[in-house]
Each structure stands twice: as C-alpha cells, then as structure tokens.
Design a protein around this motif. Structure first.
Motif, PDB file in Angstrom:
ATOM      1  N   GLY A  30     -41.525  23.846  -2.926  1.00  0.00           N
ATOM      2  CA  GLY A  30     -40.842  23.187  -1.825  1.00  0.00           C
ATOM      3  C   GLY A  30     -39.839  24.067  -1.112  1.00  0.00           C
ATOM      4  N   ALA A  33     -41.075  24.479   3.379  1.00  0.00           N
ATOM      5  CA  ALA A  33     -41.412  23.077   3.597  1.00  0.00           C
ATOM      6  C   ALA A  33     -42.779  22.889   4.239  1.00  0.00           C
ATOM      7  N   THR A  79     -49.502  19.842   5.351  1.00  0.00           N
ATOM      8  CA  THR A  79     -48.743  18.598   5.226  1.00  0.00           C
ATOM      9  C   THR A  79     -49.671  17.510   4.708  1.00  0.00           C
ATOM     10  N   SER A 170     -44.703  16.464  -4.374  1.00  0.00           N
ATOM     11  CA  SER A 170     -44.274  15.391  -3.473  1.00  0.00           C
ATOM     12  C   SER A 170     -43.964  14.119  -4.254  1.00  0.00           C
ATOM     13  N   HIS A 173     -40.740  14.570  -6.380  1.00  0.00           N
ATOM     14  CA  HIS A 173     -39.557  14.549  -5.512  1.00  0.00           C
ATOM     15  C   HIS A 173     -39.223  13.118  -5.100  1.00  0.00           C
TER      16      HIS A 173
END
Length: 234
Positions: A30, A33, A79, A170, A173
């Motif tokens: 991360g 980004a 993404t 993801s 987090h």
C-alpha cells in the motif's frame, strides 16, 4: 507519486526482476496507492536503470495483474472494482474451501504443527502491528492449501497469488486488527484441527462471503462518492 521516492536503487543481478520485486512490495504493502500513474522515465531515474529495463519490470507486474497499461498514457496501479472483488473472492472461496476440507480430512500431528506455526506467525505480526501482517496472512492461507495434498489445487492458487495480495491488503486495511482479523482466522483452523472436513469447508465459505460483502460495500461507497463529485462539477 507517494511511496515511489522511498524505493531503493536496484542491484546488478536480474535488474528488471529486482526492480519488479521492489515495486511489487511497495504495491501490495500500500506504499504506492491504487490508481497511481507510473512513468518509465521517473522510475528509471529512481532506480538508476534504463527505460527498457523498467519497461520489462512493469510488464512482469502487468502479467501478475498488479499494474495495467493504458494506451497512450502509460502504466497505472491496478484498482480493485466490485467486479474484481467478486471474481477474486468467489475463486478464492472455491479453492480455499476445498483446501480446507481436504486438509481437515488428512490432518495429522505434523500438519497441525505447521498450521499452528503459520497462525502464530500471523498473531505475532498483528500484535506488533507489523507490516509483515500481509505476508503472514498470505502464508497462513498458502499453508492450508499446501497441506491439502492436492498439487494441482496449489498450482492454480499460486497463479492468482499476487492478485490476492491486493485483495487481502484491501480487506485487512478495511477490517483492521481491532475488527477481529485474528479471531476470524482462528475460526478457520478450529474445524481443520478437529478433522471435520465439512465444517472446515463451511467455515471458509462464511469467511469469504463476509469478506467479499464488506469489501464490495466499501468500494460501492467510494464509487458513489466519485459519481457524486462528477455530477457536482457538471
């Protein structure tokens, strides 16, 4: 390009591979980004390498699904969309649910020890709030897959491992340590340690249904915010 400036120059050996490895670590941790645009020129300057070497490194990461190449604009960090989450989540659920069942059905003292060692490593990483939690999490799941005894299953799991890093990062987090990451994983190993294949399979199904739903809902909120922002500018 937040996170890129912290990368160390590459060494002489397999320069494109070394550059790819360091970029991969920054991506899945991360530090770089999702959605960040990458340029061959800036990365070549950062690593002290030729653009051709950097291009080869980026192509490696593209084949792993961590980077996408945009026509006429360059490279961009992948993404995750809601559809990506659905694809990765359902595929991972299928593979790991089967692995959980098979591991439970053939569990022995050696396998129990290996499984508990992987779980404790994850506990320690979470307790120390370590950046190694992602690696420990992935190693925990990979241990279960390897203990299944099904080499073809392990091979197919390895094919999506790097894409799973984005998914796991993801998800972790989003949930956070206080959200019960360790407790959720403990629920996975309990039926395996007992040798209950059916219960293990069901535990994995519940685990991924919950993770997929949480991550998809989180991404949906972000997508709505983007749409609202675009409409307000129109």
């Amino acid at each position: 390009m937040n996170g890129i400036a912290d990368l160390e120059p590459a060494t002489k050996e397999s320069l494109d591979r070394v550059a790819a490895n360091r970029l991969r670590e920054a991506l899945v941790s991360g530090r770089i980004a999702a959605g960040v645009r990458l340029t061959e020129i800036s990365l070549a300057e950062q690593f002290g390498l030729s653009r051709g070497t950097i291009r080869a490194a980026l192509q490696r990461l593209t084949s792993e699904g961590l980077i996408v190449q945009r026509p006429y604009t360059g490279w961009e960090v992948t993404t995750l969309s809601r559809h990506d989450v659905w694809e990765l989540g359902t595929l991972r659920a299928s593979l790991e649910s089967l692995a959980g069942r098979l591991t439970a059905e053939r569990i022995d003292d050696g396998a129990r020890s290996a499984l508990m060692n992987a779980f404790r490593a994850m506990e320690n990483a979470a307790r120390d709030d370590s950046e190694d939690l992602l690696a420990a999490d992935l190693a925990f799941h990979r241990t279960i897959v390897s203990l299944s005894g099904n080499n073809r299953l392990a091979h197919h799991y390895d094919l999506i491992t790097n894409q799973l890093r984005l998914y796991i990062a993801s998800s972790n987090h989003l949930v956070g340590i206080e959200g019960g990451i360790i407790d959720r994983h403990h629920e996975l190993i309990e039926p395996i340690l007992k040798g209950d294949g059916e219960a293990a399979e069901q535990a994995f199904q519940r685990f991924f249904q919950r993770a997929n739903r949480e991550l998809a809902n989180f991404l949906a909120v972000g997508e709505r915010e983007v749409e609202t922002g675009l409409k307000s500018k129109a």
